[in-house]
Design a protein around this motif. Structure first.
Motif, PDB file in Angstrom:
ATOM      1  N   GLY A 181       8.845  -0.647  22.595  1.00  0.00           N
ATOM      2  CA  GLY A 181       8.710   0.781  22.339  1.00  0.00           C
ATOM      3  C   GLY A 181       8.371   1.120  20.897  1.00  0.00           C
ATOM      4  N   SER A 182       8.433   0.144  20.009  1.00  0.00           N
ATOM      5  CA  SER A 182       8.112   0.388  18.597  1.00  0.00           C
ATOM      6  C   SER A 182       6.599   0.333  18.382  1.00  0.00           C
ATOM      7  N   ALA A 183       6.175   0.733  17.183  1.00  0.00           N
ATOM      8  CA  ALA A 183       4.758   0.688  16.823  1.00  0.00           C
ATOM      9  C   ALA A 183       4.555  -0.294  15.677  1.00  0.00           C
ATOM     10  N   ARG A 184       3.502  -1.081  15.761  1.00  0.00           N
ATOM     11  CA  ARG A 184       3.141  -2.005  14.681  1.00  0.00           C
ATOM     12  C   ARG A 184       1.848  -1.491  14.051  1.00  0.00           C
ATOM     13  N   ILE A 185       1.934  -1.135  12.767  1.00  0.00           N
ATOM     14  CA  ILE A 185       0.792  -0.536  12.076  1.00  0.00           C
ATOM     15  C   ILE A 185       0.391  -1.404  10.886  1.00  0.00           C
ATOM     16  N   GLU A 186      -0.896  -1.716  10.801  1.00  0.00           N
ATOM     17  CA  GLU A 186      -1.428  -2.448   9.644  1.00  0.00           C
ATOM     18  C   GLU A 186      -2.385  -1.524   8.893  1.00  0.00           C
ATOM     19  N   GLN A 187      -2.236  -1.494   7.581  1.00  0.00           N
ATOM     20  CA  GLN A 187      -3.087  -0.635   6.768  1.00  0.00           C
ATOM     21  C   GLN A 187      -3.576  -1.364   5.525  1.00  0.00           C
ATOM     22  N   THR A 188      -4.759  -0.960   5.068  1.00  0.00           N
ATOM     23  CA  THR A 188      -5.305  -1.488   3.821  1.00  0.00           C
ATOM     24  C   THR A 188      -5.423  -0.342   2.820  1.00  0.00           C
ATOM     25  N   ILE A 189      -4.874  -0.557   1.631  1.00  0.00           N
ATOM     26  CA  ILE A 189      -5.023   0.393   0.525  1.00  0.00           C
ATOM     27  C   ILE A 189      -6.164  -0.111  -0.347  1.00  0.00           C
ATOM     28  N   TYR A 190      -7.210   0.687  -0.489  1.00  0.00           N
ATOM     29  CA  TYR A 190      -8.366   0.295  -1.299  1.00  0.00           C
ATOM     30  C   TYR A 190      -8.278   0.944  -2.682  1.00  0.00           C
ATOM     31  N   VAL A 191      -8.518   0.154  -3.709  1.00  0.00           N
ATOM     32  CA  VAL A 191      -8.661   0.665  -5.069  1.00  0.00           C
ATOM     33  C   VAL A 191     -10.018   0.213  -5.595  1.00  0.00           C
ATOM     34  N   GLU A 192     -10.487   0.841  -6.670  1.00  0.00           N
ATOM     35  CA  GLU A 192     -11.856   0.589  -7.145  1.00  0.00           C
ATOM     36  C   GLU A 192     -11.963  -0.548  -8.150  1.00  0.00           C
ATOM     37  N   ARG A 193     -10.860  -0.825  -8.878  1.00  0.00           N
ATOM     38  CA  ARG A 193     -10.957  -1.834  -9.939  1.00  0.00           C
ATOM     39  C   ARG A 193      -9.810  -2.841  -9.850  1.00  0.00           C
ATOM     40  N   ASP A 194     -10.078  -4.039 -10.369  1.00  0.00           N
ATOM     41  CA  ASP A 194      -9.050  -5.095 -10.381  1.00  0.00           C
ATOM     42  C   ASP A 194      -7.797  -4.631 -11.125  1.00  0.00           C
ATOM     43  N   SER A 195      -7.989  -3.838 -12.178  1.00  0.00           N
ATOM     44  CA  SER A 195      -6.857  -3.394 -12.996  1.00  0.00           C
ATOM     45  C   SER A 195      -5.949  -2.425 -12.237  1.00  0.00           C
ATOM     46  N   GLN A 196      -6.446  -1.836 -11.128  1.00  0.00           N
ATOM     47  CA  GLN A 196      -5.656  -0.870 -10.381  1.00  0.00           C
ATOM     48  C   GLN A 196      -4.758  -1.537  -9.339  1.00  0.00           C
ATOM     49  N   ARG A 197      -5.117  -2.746  -8.937  1.00  0.00           N
ATOM     50  CA  ARG A 197      -4.329  -3.414  -7.899  1.00  0.00           C
ATOM     51  C   ARG A 197      -2.881  -3.658  -8.346  1.00  0.00           C
ATOM     52  N   PRO A 198      -2.649  -4.174  -9.572  1.00  0.00           N
ATOM     53  CA  PRO A 198      -1.260  -4.368 -10.019  1.00  0.00           C
ATOM     54  C   PRO A 198      -0.471  -3.058 -10.101  1.00  0.00           C
ATOM     55  N   ILE A 199      -1.168  -1.937 -10.323  1.00  0.00           N
ATOM     56  CA  ILE A 199      -0.485  -0.639 -10.388  1.00  0.00           C
ATOM     57  C   ILE A 199       0.124  -0.307  -9.033  1.00  0.00           C
ATOM     58  N   VAL A 200      -0.640  -0.548  -7.974  1.00  0.00           N
ATOM     59  CA  VAL A 200      -0.164  -0.243  -6.629  1.00  0.00           C
ATOM     60  C   VAL A 200       0.903  -1.249  -6.185  1.00  0.00           C
ATOM     61  N   LEU A 201       0.719  -2.506  -6.598  1.00  0.00           N
ATOM     62  CA  LEU A 201       1.700  -3.538  -6.226  1.00  0.00           C
ATOM     63  C   LEU A 201       3.028  -3.332  -6.949  1.00  0.00           C
ATOM     64  N   GLY A 202       2.950  -3.068  -8.270  1.00  0.00           N
ATOM     65  CA  GLY A 202       4.163  -2.937  -9.070  1.00  0.00           C
ATOM     66  C   GLY A 202       4.768  -4.293  -9.397  1.00  0.00           C
ATOM     67  N   LYS A 203       5.721  -4.300 -10.299  1.00  0.00           N
ATOM     68  CA  LYS A 203       6.372  -5.542 -10.707  1.00  0.00           C
ATOM     69  C   LYS A 203       7.117  -6.157  -9.525  1.00  0.00           C
ATOM     70  N   GLY A 204       6.757  -7.377  -9.211  1.00  0.00           N
ATOM     71  CA  GLY A 204       7.405  -8.050  -8.093  1.00  0.00           C
ATOM     72  C   GLY A 204       7.148  -7.384  -6.756  1.00  0.00           C
ATOM     73  N   GLY A 205       6.068  -6.573  -6.686  1.00  0.00           N
ATOM     74  CA  GLY A 205       5.732  -5.894  -5.433  1.00  0.00           C
ATOM     75  C   GLY A 205       6.604  -4.682  -5.130  1.00  0.00           C
ATOM     76  N   GLN A 206       7.404  -4.237  -6.121  1.00  0.00           N
ATOM     77  CA  GLN A 206       8.359  -3.162  -5.857  1.00  0.00           C
ATOM     78  C   GLN A 206       7.700  -1.811  -5.550  1.00  0.00           C
ATOM     79  N   THR A 207       6.571  -1.523  -6.215  1.00  0.00           N
ATOM     80  CA  THR A 207       5.904  -0.239  -5.960  1.00  0.00           C
ATOM     81  C   THR A 207       5.361  -0.191  -4.534  1.00  0.00           C
ATOM     82  N   LEU A 208       4.697  -1.270  -4.124  1.00  0.00           N
ATOM     83  CA  LEU A 208       4.165  -1.323  -2.759  1.00  0.00           C
ATOM     84  C   LEU A 208       5.294  -1.261  -1.728  1.00  0.00           C
ATOM     85  N   LYS A 209       6.404  -1.894  -2.055  1.00  0.00           N
ATOM     86  CA  LYS A 209       7.555  -1.862  -1.150  1.00  0.00           C
ATOM     87  C   LYS A 209       8.063  -0.427  -0.985  1.00  0.00           C
TER      88      LYS A 209
END
Length: 316
Positions: free
Chosen positions: A242-270
């Motif tokens: 009865g649950s839903a499984r959702i997969e999503q991709t977050i797109y950013v324009e530059r390599d320097s933006q990926r760590p911003i979304v991830l955050g230290k140790g992945g905490q921001t993305l979490k």
């Protein structure tokens, strides 16, 4: 259908306005449910979201359009074309104006954002008058403002000839919104309801899920990340439990933006995933398993697939 169809009314009400006028907040308030994302960032609504509001025997299908402004990029042009398209197809149109910002734009205390908002409002008024259209004016964010100041603004804008009537509201607190809702209901043509009485939105679930996650991205990294992110729902599966499984991709324009979304140790993305999952669980009424991936794509704004997901015209 719970009422005789001959007694019911149903139609479309489009909410137009400059970016950050409060359109999404108003749609959510009228519909009584979270159907449009709300952040402190302007230009977060990229496609018309249909919220559904009920008032007596009337069903009001609300079209929350992207903010109308002077477009520069392909995505900008598609968003503005979408906004005017939503207005053209509606039975009634509400032009929402941020009253506080508009008044501030004429003072030395006004910010660049205030002045841009006032310029965009002028652009909308010119387009309305050129087309010979009269719409409803709703002055928003009136909290704490002097009545004489509001009346002066209302008279100034009404003098343009673009408006049939004026409402003063606060979408955030609900002040004046019931009166506006009653007016929209009265403007709906007679006919059967288009949706079940308890349905709050007409948005493909994959798209709404992507918008909710994008809202969380901007809430968390609004300072570091400008308008350079998109979210695509790549998988949406109903599981046997009865649950839903959702997969999503977050797109950013530059390599320097990926760590911003991830955050230290992945905490921001979490955090983004946790908050999006909480909203989706509430909206779907069942457990949600959400999996996020961050990808760098300098040309995501030129992706026909993403435009199609949001119902935007790539060639606008």
């Amino acid at each position: 259908m719970t009422e005789d169809q001959s007694q019911t009314r149903a139609g479309f009400a489009a909410i137009i306005g400059a970016p950050n006028a409060g359109k999404s907040t108003l749609v959510n308030r009228l519909a009584g449910s979270k159907v449009s994302i709300v952040t402190q960032k302007v230009q977060t609504t990229r496609f018309p979201v249909r919220g559904i509001a009920m008032h007596g025997d009337a069903q009001i299908v609300l079209v929350d359009t992207p903010g109308i402004f002077n477009p520069r990029r392909r995505l900008d042009r598609a968003m503005v074309a979408s906004a005017w398209g939503g207005a053209d197809d509606a039975d009634v149109v509400v032009h929402l104006v941020d009253a506080a910002s508009h008044i501030a734009s004429e003072t030395k205390d006004g910010t660049a954002a205030d002045r841009r908002g006032a310029e965009d409002t002028e652009t909308i008024i010119k387009a309305l008058t050129a087309a010979g259209k009269q719409v409803i004016l709703a002055l928003n964010k009136i909290d704490g403002m002097r009545r004489d100041t509001l009346l002066a603004l209302a008279q100034k804008l009404d003098a343009t000839g673009a408006y049939s009537e004026v409402f003063m509201i606060s979408a955030a607190t609900g002040d004046g919104v019931d009166d506006l809702k009653a007016r929209l209901a009265a403007a709906m043509p007679e006919g059967p309801w288009m949706y079940p009485e308890d349905q709050a939105a007409d948005v493909p679930m994959r798209v709404l899920a992507a918008e909710i996650t994008r809202e969380k991205v901007y809430l968390r990294v609004h300072e570091e990340l400008p308008y350079s992110a998109a979210v695509e729902t790549t998988a949406f599966d109903d599981r046997a439990d009865g649950s839903a499984r959702i997969e999503q991709t977050i797109y950013v324009e530059r390599d320097s933006q990926r760590p911003i979304v991830l955050g230290k140790g992945g905490q921001t993305l979490k955090w983004i995933g946790q908050k999006a999952r909480e909203d989706l669980t509430e909206i779907l009424g069942r457990p949600v398993h959400l999996f996020l991936t961050v990808k760098v794509d300098p040309k995501w704004q030129d992706s026909r697939a993403l435009y199609a997901q949001f119902g935007l015209d790539y060639d606008a």
